[in-house]
Design a protein around this motif. Structure first.
Motif, short mmCIF file in Angstrom:
data_model
loop_
_atom_site.label_atom_id
_atom_site.label_comp_id
_atom_site.label_asym_id
_atom_site.label_seq_id
_atom_site.Cartn_x
_atom_site.Cartn_y
_atom_site.Cartn_z
N ASP A 1 19.30 -32.29 -3.24
CA ASP A 1 19.57 -31.30 -3.32
C ASP A 1 20.60 -30.33 -4.19
O ASP A 1 21.05 -29.57 -4.28
CB ASP A 1 20.91 -30.89 -2.01
N LEU A 2 19.78 -30.41 -5.23
CA LEU A 2 19.74 -29.40 -6.79
C LEU A 2 18.97 -29.33 -6.79
O LEU A 2 17.40 -28.97 -6.57
CB LEU A 2 20.08 -30.86 -7.39
N ILE A 3 18.73 -27.64 -7.01
CA ILE A 3 17.25 -27.17 -7.38
C ILE A 3 17.01 -27.39 -8.78
O ILE A 3 17.84 -26.78 -9.61
CB ILE A 3 17.87 -25.24 -7.66
N CYS A 4 16.02 -27.25 -9.22
CA CYS A 4 15.24 -27.70 -10.63
C CYS A 4 14.13 -26.70 -11.01
O CYS A 4 13.20 -26.75 -10.60
CB CYS A 4 15.36 -28.91 -10.47
N ILE A 5 14.20 -26.48 -11.64
CA ILE A 5 13.26 -25.14 -12.26
C ILE A 5 12.91 -25.48 -13.43
O ILE A 5 13.46 -25.70 -14.81
CB ILE A 5 14.41 -23.93 -12.77
N ARG A 6 11.69 -25.88 -13.58
CA ARG A 6 10.70 -26.05 -14.70
C ARG A 6 9.98 -25.22 -15.58
O ARG A 6 9.68 -24.01 -14.78
CB ARG A 6 9.78 -27.10 -14.36
N ALA A 7 10.55 -24.51 -16.77
CA ALA A 7 10.22 -23.69 -17.81
C ALA A 7 9.07 -24.05 -18.75
O ALA A 7 9.28 -25.16 -19.33
CB ALA A 7 11.61 -23.06 -18.37
N ASN A 8 8.34 -22.94 -18.91
CA ASN A 8 6.89 -23.75 -19.27
C ASN A 8 6.92 -22.54 -20.54
O ASN A 8 7.04 -21.69 -20.19
CB ASN A 8 5.51 -23.34 -18.53
N VAL A 9 7.35 -22.93 -21.33
CA VAL A 9 7.46 -21.84 -23.10
C VAL A 9 6.60 -21.81 -24.10
O VAL A 9 5.53 -22.47 -23.86
CB VAL A 9 8.76 -22.46 -23.46
N GLY A 10 6.60 -20.47 -25.16
CA GLY A 10 5.79 -20.88 -25.48
C GLY A 10 4.55 -19.67 -25.52
O GLY A 10 4.51 -19.20 -24.49
N ARG A 11 3.85 -20.08 -26.51
CA ARG A 11 2.58 -18.59 -26.10
C ARG A 11 0.83 -19.57 -26.24
O ARG A 11 0.85 -20.87 -26.77
CB ARG A 11 2.45 -17.74 -27.56
N VAL A 12 0.14 -18.83 -25.40
CA VAL A 12 -0.92 -19.04 -25.17
C VAL A 12 -2.06 -17.94 -25.41
O VAL A 12 -1.95 -16.77 -25.51
CB VAL A 12 -1.21 -19.70 -23.83
N ARG A 13 -3.33 -18.64 -26.26
CA ARG A 13 -4.72 -17.87 -27.11
C ARG A 13 -4.98 -17.93 -25.50
O ARG A 13 -5.75 -18.95 -25.27
CB ARG A 13 -5.16 -18.17 -28.13
N LEU A 14 -5.52 -16.67 -25.33
CA LEU A 14 -6.02 -16.26 -24.30
C LEU A 14 -7.61 -15.89 -24.83
O LEU A 14 -8.38 -16.01 -26.01
CB LEU A 14 -5.92 -14.72 -23.73
N ILE A 15 -8.78 -15.85 -23.94
CA ILE A 15 -10.68 -16.12 -24.21
C ILE A 15 -10.65 -14.58 -24.86
O ILE A 15 -11.06 -15.17 -25.91
CB ILE A 15 -11.01 -15.99 -23.11
N ASP A 16 -10.13 -13.96 -24.83
CA ASP A 16 -10.65 -12.12 -25.49
C ASP A 16 -9.50 -12.70 -26.99
O ASP A 16 -9.52 -11.45 -27.81
CB ASP A 16 -9.94 -11.47 -24.71
N GLY A 17 -9.09 -13.95 -27.33
CA GLY A 17 -7.93 -13.36 -28.61
C GLY A 17 -6.19 -13.27 -28.34
O GLY A 17 -5.97 -13.21 -29.94
N THR A 18 -5.81 -12.52 -27.03
CA THR A 18 -4.82 -11.75 -27.52
C THR A 18 -3.85 -13.17 -27.13
O THR A 18 -4.58 -14.45 -26.78
CB THR A 18 -4.33 -10.62 -26.08
#
Length: 96
Positions: A12-29
């Motif tokens: 009965d605990l709420i557990c939230i997973r955080a995905n952190v960081g930066r990802v380079r997209l296909i368009d280079g941004t």
């Protein structure tokens, strides 16, 4: 991490997973999650408390940013933990 998430769901605990960081997209941004540097993998919410938990696999250690974030949360009265496995988590969460 997934064992911890499953255990939280069974207790009965709420557990939230955080995905952190930066990802380079296909368009280079870059896409940035927007979370602060050092934000831990899991935020666990119980009744009247919050825990910030960084999960690691031996022999890896938390980064300085992760330790600083956990230190600040502890200073503000929240539970914090670095867990290498489910037993570390269960022992560190301090549920009675």
């Amino acid at each position: 991490m997934n064992e911890i998430r499953a255990w939280c769901g069974e207790h009965d605990l709420i557990c939230i997973r955080a995905n952190v960081g930066r990802v380079r997209l296909i368009d280079g941004t870059y896409f940035d999650t927007g979370l602060p540097k050092g934000y831990p993998d899991l935020t666990v919410i119980g009744y009247g408390w919050i825990m910030f938990c960084e999960t690691k696999i031996h022999p890896r250690k938390p980064t300085q940013e992760q330790l600083a974030f956990l230190s600040e949360m502890k200073k503000r009265g929240h539970k914090t933990l670095v867990a290498y496995n489910l037993n570390d988590f269960i022992n560190g969460i301090g549920l009675d």
